[in-house]
Design a protein around this motif. Structure first.
Motif, PDB file in Angstrom:
ATOM      1  N   THR A 235      37.220  64.551  44.785  1.00 33.95           N
ATOM      2  CA  THR A 235      37.427  63.179  44.335  1.00 33.95           C
ATOM      3  C   THR A 235      37.116  62.176  45.442  1.00 33.95           C
ATOM      4  O   THR A 235      36.442  61.160  45.210  1.00 33.95           O
ATOM      5  N   LEU A 236      37.596  62.460  46.656  1.00 31.64           N
ATOM      6  CA  LEU A 236      37.296  61.583  47.783  1.00 31.64           C
ATOM      7  C   LEU A 236      35.798  61.535  48.066  1.00 31.64           C
ATOM      8  O   LEU A 236      35.236  60.465  48.355  1.00 31.64           O
ATOM      9  N   VAL A 237      35.157  62.674  47.986  1.00 33.83           N
ATOM     10  CA  VAL A 237      33.700  62.722  48.172  1.00 33.83           C
ATOM     11  C   VAL A 237      33.012  61.895  47.093  1.00 33.83           C
ATOM     12  O   VAL A 237      32.035  61.178  47.357  1.00 33.83           O
ATOM     13  N   GLY A 238      33.538  61.978  45.868  1.00 26.13           N
ATOM     14  CA  GLY A 238      32.969  61.206  44.762  1.00 26.13           C
ATOM     15  C   GLY A 238      33.060  59.708  45.001  1.00 26.13           C
ATOM     16  O   GLY A 238      32.112  58.961  44.734  1.00 26.13           O
ATOM     17  N   ILE A 239      34.219  59.232  45.503  1.00 29.68           N
ATOM     18  CA  ILE A 239      34.390  57.808  45.795  1.00 29.68           C
ATOM     19  C   ILE A 239      33.417  57.378  46.893  1.00 29.68           C
ATOM     20  O   ILE A 239      32.759  56.329  46.789  1.00 29.68           O
ATOM     21  N   LEU A 240      33.332  58.191  47.942  1.00 28.62           N
ATOM     22  CA  LEU A 240      32.412  57.884  49.038  1.00 28.62           C
ATOM     23  C   LEU A 240      30.971  57.876  48.540  1.00 28.62           C
ATOM     24  O   LEU A 240      30.172  56.993  48.913  1.00 28.62           O
ATOM     25  N   LEU A 241      30.632  58.824  47.688  1.00 28.04           N
ATOM     26  CA  LEU A 241      29.285  58.893  47.133  1.00 28.04           C
ATOM     27  C   LEU A 241      28.969  57.644  46.313  1.00 28.04           C
ATOM     28  O   LEU A 241      27.853  57.106  46.382  1.00 28.04           O
ATOM     29  N   MET A 242      29.951  57.166  45.551  1.00 24.58           N
ATOM     30  CA  MET A 242      29.749  55.953  44.767  1.00 24.58           C
ATOM     31  C   MET A 242      29.424  54.760  45.671  1.00 24.58           C
ATOM     32  O   MET A 242      28.514  53.976  45.401  1.00 24.58           O
ATOM     33  N   VAL A 243      30.183  54.632  46.757  1.00 26.09           N
ATOM     34  CA  VAL A 243      29.955  53.533  47.698  1.00 26.09           C
ATOM     35  C   VAL A 243      28.547  53.614  48.285  1.00 26.09           C
ATOM     36  O   VAL A 243      27.821  52.611  48.361  1.00 26.09           O
ATOM     37  N   VAL A 244      28.145  54.817  48.683  1.00 21.86           N
ATOM     38  CA  VAL A 244      26.818  55.000  49.291  1.00 21.86           C
ATOM     39  C   VAL A 244      25.712  54.670  48.286  1.00 21.86           C
ATOM     40  O   VAL A 244      24.740  53.967  48.605  1.00 21.86           O
ATOM     41  N   LEU A 245      25.849  55.167  47.060  1.00 23.00           N
ATOM     42  CA  LEU A 245      24.817  54.943  46.050  1.00 23.00           C
ATOM     43  C   LEU A 245      24.718  53.478  45.647  1.00 23.00           C
ATOM     44  O   LEU A 245      23.618  52.947  45.439  1.00 23.00           O
ATOM     45  N   VAL A 246      25.872  52.816  45.544  1.00 23.81           N
ATOM     46  CA  VAL A 246      25.875  51.410  45.124  1.00 23.81           C
ATOM     47  C   VAL A 246      25.402  50.497  46.242  1.00 23.81           C
ATOM     48  O   VAL A 246      24.576  49.605  46.039  1.00 23.81           O
ATOM     49  N   VAL A 247      25.944  50.714  47.444  1.00 20.53           N
ATOM     50  CA  VAL A 247      25.615  49.835  48.571  1.00 20.53           C
ATOM     51  C   VAL A 247      24.259  50.184  49.182  1.00 20.53           C
ATOM     52  O   VAL A 247      23.422  49.309  49.418  1.00 20.53           O
ATOM     53  N   GLY A 248      24.034  51.482  49.427  1.00 22.74           N
ATOM     54  CA  GLY A 248      22.810  51.884  50.104  1.00 22.74           C
ATOM     55  C   GLY A 248      21.584  51.938  49.223  1.00 22.74           C
ATOM     56  O   GLY A 248      20.479  51.612  49.660  1.00 22.74           O
ATOM     57  N   PHE A 249      21.770  52.333  47.950  1.00 25.99           N
ATOM     58  CA  PHE A 249      20.621  52.502  47.064  1.00 25.99           C
ATOM     59  C   PHE A 249      20.616  51.518  45.900  1.00 25.99           C
ATOM     60  O   PHE A 249      19.754  51.580  45.026  1.00 25.99           O
ATOM     61  N   GLU A 250      21.609  50.609  45.889  1.00 26.53           N
ATOM     62  CA  GLU A 250      21.686  49.533  44.902  1.00 26.53           C
ATOM     63  C   GLU A 250      21.677  50.036  43.463  1.00 26.53           C
ATOM     64  O   GLU A 250      21.095  49.416  42.570  1.00 26.53           O
ATOM     65  N   LEU A 251      22.342  51.165  43.223  1.00 29.15           N
ATOM     66  CA  LEU A 251      22.492  51.642  41.853  1.00 29.15           C
ATOM     67  C   LEU A 251      23.568  50.838  41.134  1.00 29.15           C
ATOM     68  O   LEU A 251      24.452  50.259  41.762  1.00 29.15           O
ATOM     69  N   ASN A 252      23.479  50.807  39.812  1.00 29.33           N
ATOM     70  CA  ASN A 252      24.473  50.081  39.026  1.00 29.33           C
ATOM     71  C   ASN A 252      25.855  50.705  39.216  1.00 29.33           C
ATOM     72  O   ASN A 252      26.030  51.920  39.041  1.00 29.33           O
ATOM     73  N   MET A 253      26.811  49.870  39.577  1.00 31.98           N
ATOM     74  CA  MET A 253      28.133  50.394  39.913  1.00 31.98           C
ATOM     75  C   MET A 253      28.840  51.012  38.701  1.00 31.98           C
ATOM     76  O   MET A 253      29.470  52.062  38.796  1.00 31.98           O
ATOM     77  N   GLY A 254      28.750  50.353  37.547  1.00 27.84           N
ATOM     78  CA  GLY A 254      29.431  50.861  36.367  1.00 27.84           C
ATOM     79  C   GLY A 254      28.935  52.234  35.948  1.00 27.84           C
ATOM     80  O   GLY A 254      29.721  53.162  35.731  1.00 27.84           O
ATOM     81  N   ILE A 260      29.964  59.764  38.132  1.00 27.25           N
ATOM     82  CA  ILE A 260      30.825  60.521  39.042  1.00 27.25           C
ATOM     83  C   ILE A 260      32.104  60.947  38.326  1.00 27.25           C
ATOM     84  O   ILE A 260      32.595  62.070  38.509  1.00 27.25           O
ATOM     85  N   ALA A 261      32.640  60.055  37.482  1.00 21.39           N
ATOM     86  CA  ALA A 261      33.840  60.394  36.712  1.00 21.39           C
ATOM     87  C   ALA A 261      33.564  61.566  35.774  1.00 21.39           C
ATOM     88  O   ALA A 261      34.400  62.462  35.599  1.00 21.39           O
ATOM     89  N   LEU A 262      32.382  61.581  35.167  1.00 18.15           N
ATOM     90  CA  LEU A 262      32.014  62.681  34.272  1.00 18.15           C
ATOM     91  C   LEU A 262      31.939  64.005  35.034  1.00 18.15           C
ATOM     92  O   LEU A 262      32.440  65.035  34.573  1.00 18.15           O
ATOM     93  N   LEU A 263      31.319  63.973  36.207  1.00 19.66           N
ATOM     94  CA  LEU A 263      31.194  65.191  37.013  1.00 19.66           C
ATOM     95  C   LEU A 263      32.567  65.697  37.441  1.00 19.66           C
ATOM     96  O   LEU A 263      32.839  66.909  37.397  1.00 19.66           O
ATOM     97  N   LEU A 264      33.439  64.771  37.849  1.00 22.55           N
ATOM     98  CA  LEU A 264      34.802  65.178  38.220  1.00 22.55           C
ATOM     99  C   LEU A 264      35.569  65.673  36.997  1.00 22.55           C
ATOM    100  O   LEU A 264      36.375  66.604  37.092  1.00 22.55           O
ATOM    101  N   GLY A 265      35.302  65.045  35.853  1.00 23.79           N
ATOM    102  CA  GLY A 265      35.975  65.458  34.631  1.00 23.79           C
ATOM    103  C   GLY A 265      35.629  66.867  34.217  1.00 23.79           C
ATOM    104  O   GLY A 265      36.455  67.590  33.640  1.00 23.79           O
TER     105      GLY A 265
END
Length: 426
Positions: A235-254, A260-265
């Motif tokens: 879960t922590l890795v997932g949150i960090l991954l979200m930050v990297v993808l959104v900030v670093g690669f400008e992917l849509n946050m939603g 990531i929620a689906l993968l964790l689910g």
């Protein structure tokens, strides 16, 4: 003009009815939008659908779904304990820890909404565990985000600096950042005191005695060391991954949060129904409905009408005050990002006036447009509302709305007084 006045009155009535009768404001917004279609015959159903905030809807669903997982699997409790260990049980320092964390992240260029989506669940959980007012914690998080929002690396800072530079007006981005940072820090101290923050410093000694007697209050004691299990680590890795993808690669946050929620689910299928039940659907309905109605007001020209009234000021000092209040008022309901660019274009003639400091004028208008984003109708405010604990959503909504009204009425005027009248500016 008459139709615009009526529209503004209807908007006001929506909030009054929602607050008095605890009716979902989003439902009222949808009905008001459709009612305008039926009785005015000047818009079409497609206009209402076009104003539905699909991007905000996906963002709220994705973020709240992801952090419902974080809360359910106990990860947020571990993060809370880590945070508590930094303040060593001093409850009064917790809001300031969160404020500076938000300011640091936004100053580094992390999007304001991304910071809010990550910190809000943690900060409000800490507030609940430490018996801190959720409104105080929400305000401190919001003000921290405002501080960093005008860093030269941050989105709002980039927008303002870009618009001013396009007008070929001499301007210092660093001075803007410092002006707003100092102004907001002073305002944070005032709000912290007004909302009872000083009392929090007394909780440490009182609660420590209780802890020694009953050994149950982990808030003021050194939080126990907790080991992450595999799912919490994921879960922590997932949150960090979200930050990297959104900030670093400008992917849509939603959509990134949903993915990531689906993968964790998939790693915890049996609890998915319980997790989805924790998604605050009433809040999502509230935001979607009222934003749709405000979009209709934009379509019929009401927002433009208000802007035109403000633009009639001839005196540059009073024009700055008008622009500041316009920025505050409109940003309560509309996109601060989009409106900030527009208001800076409008302010360009004022900025060329030799009697006023360019940095002071920009500081007053910019902070006025951003300080009201505490509103539960904004993305950040909606996340505060969705993650508040120990308080009913209707009560938290009213508190956030009241706080927004206070910031809207006093914030622009105070900024104008400090930067323009008193001339306190770098």
């Amino acid at each position: 003009m008459e139709i615009h006045i009526i529209s503004l009155i209807i908007l006001l009535l929506i909030f009054i009815i929602g607050a008095v009768f605890s009716i979902n404001v989003g439902v009222l917004g949808f009905i008001a939008a459709y009612g305008y279609l039926v009785f005015s015959n000047s818009i079409e159903l497609a206009d209402i659908y076009a104003k539905f905030p699909a991007d905000l809807f996906v963002l709220l669903v994705g973020i709240t779904y992801l952090f419902a997982i974080v809360q359910t699997n106990g990860t947020i409790d571990i993060i809370t304990n880590w945070g508590l260990s930094l303040v060593r049980g001093n409850v009064g320092l917790i809001p300031w820890l969160i404020l500076f964390l938000c300011a640091l992240l936004t100053s580094m260029g992390v999007a304001s909404l991304a910071v809010c989506s990550i910190v809000a669940p943690i900060g409000l959980k800490m507030a609940y565990d430490s018996k801190i007012s959720p409104l105080l914690m929400a305000m401190m998080m919001h003000l921290g985000i405002v501080i960093g929002g005008f860093s030269p690396l941050s989105l709002f800072g980039v927008i303002v600096n870009g618009v001013i530079q396009s007008e070929n007006i001499p301007f210092s981005p660093i001075k803007l950042y410092l002006n707003i940072a100092i102004f907001i820090l002073i305002l944070s101290v005032v709000i912290f005191i007004l909302l009872g923050g000083l009392k929090l410093f007394k909780q440490k000694s009182a609660a420590s005695i209780e802890s020694m007697e009953q050994n149950i209050n982990y808030i003021v004691a050194q939080p126990p060391k907790v080991k992450l299990n595999r799912y919490q680590f994921m879960t922590l890795v997932g949150i960090l991954l979200m930050v990297v993808l959104v900030v670093g690669f400008e992917l849509n946050m939603g959509f990134t949060a949903l993915t990531i929620a689906l993968l964790l689910g998939c790693a915890d299928v049996k609890n998915q129904n319980a997790i989805l039940a924790k998604v605050p659907w009433t809040v999502i309905l509230l935001v979607a409905g009222i934003v749709s109605f405000v979009g209709v007001l934009d379509t019929i020209g009401t927002i433009g009408f208000v802007s035109d009234q403000i633009s009639k000021f001839a005196n540059p000092v009073m024009a700055t005050l008008g622009a500041s209040y316009l920025g505050g008022f409109v940003s309560v309901f509309a996109s601060t990002t989009g409106f900030l660019a527009a208001i800076m274009k409008f302010a360009a003639p004022i900025l060329t006036d030799p009697t006023l400091s360019t940095t002071a004028v920009v500081s007053a208008i910019a902070v006025s447009a951003n300080i009201v984003d505490l509103s539960p109708l904004s993305g950040g405010g909606a996340l505060f509302l969705a993650n508040a604990q120990g308080i009913s959503q209707s009560k938290m909504f009213r508190q956030l709305l009241l706080g927004t009204v206070g910031l809207t009425l006093l914030g622009p005027g105070l900024a104008w007084l400090v930067f323009i009248i008193l001339g306190i500016s770098f």
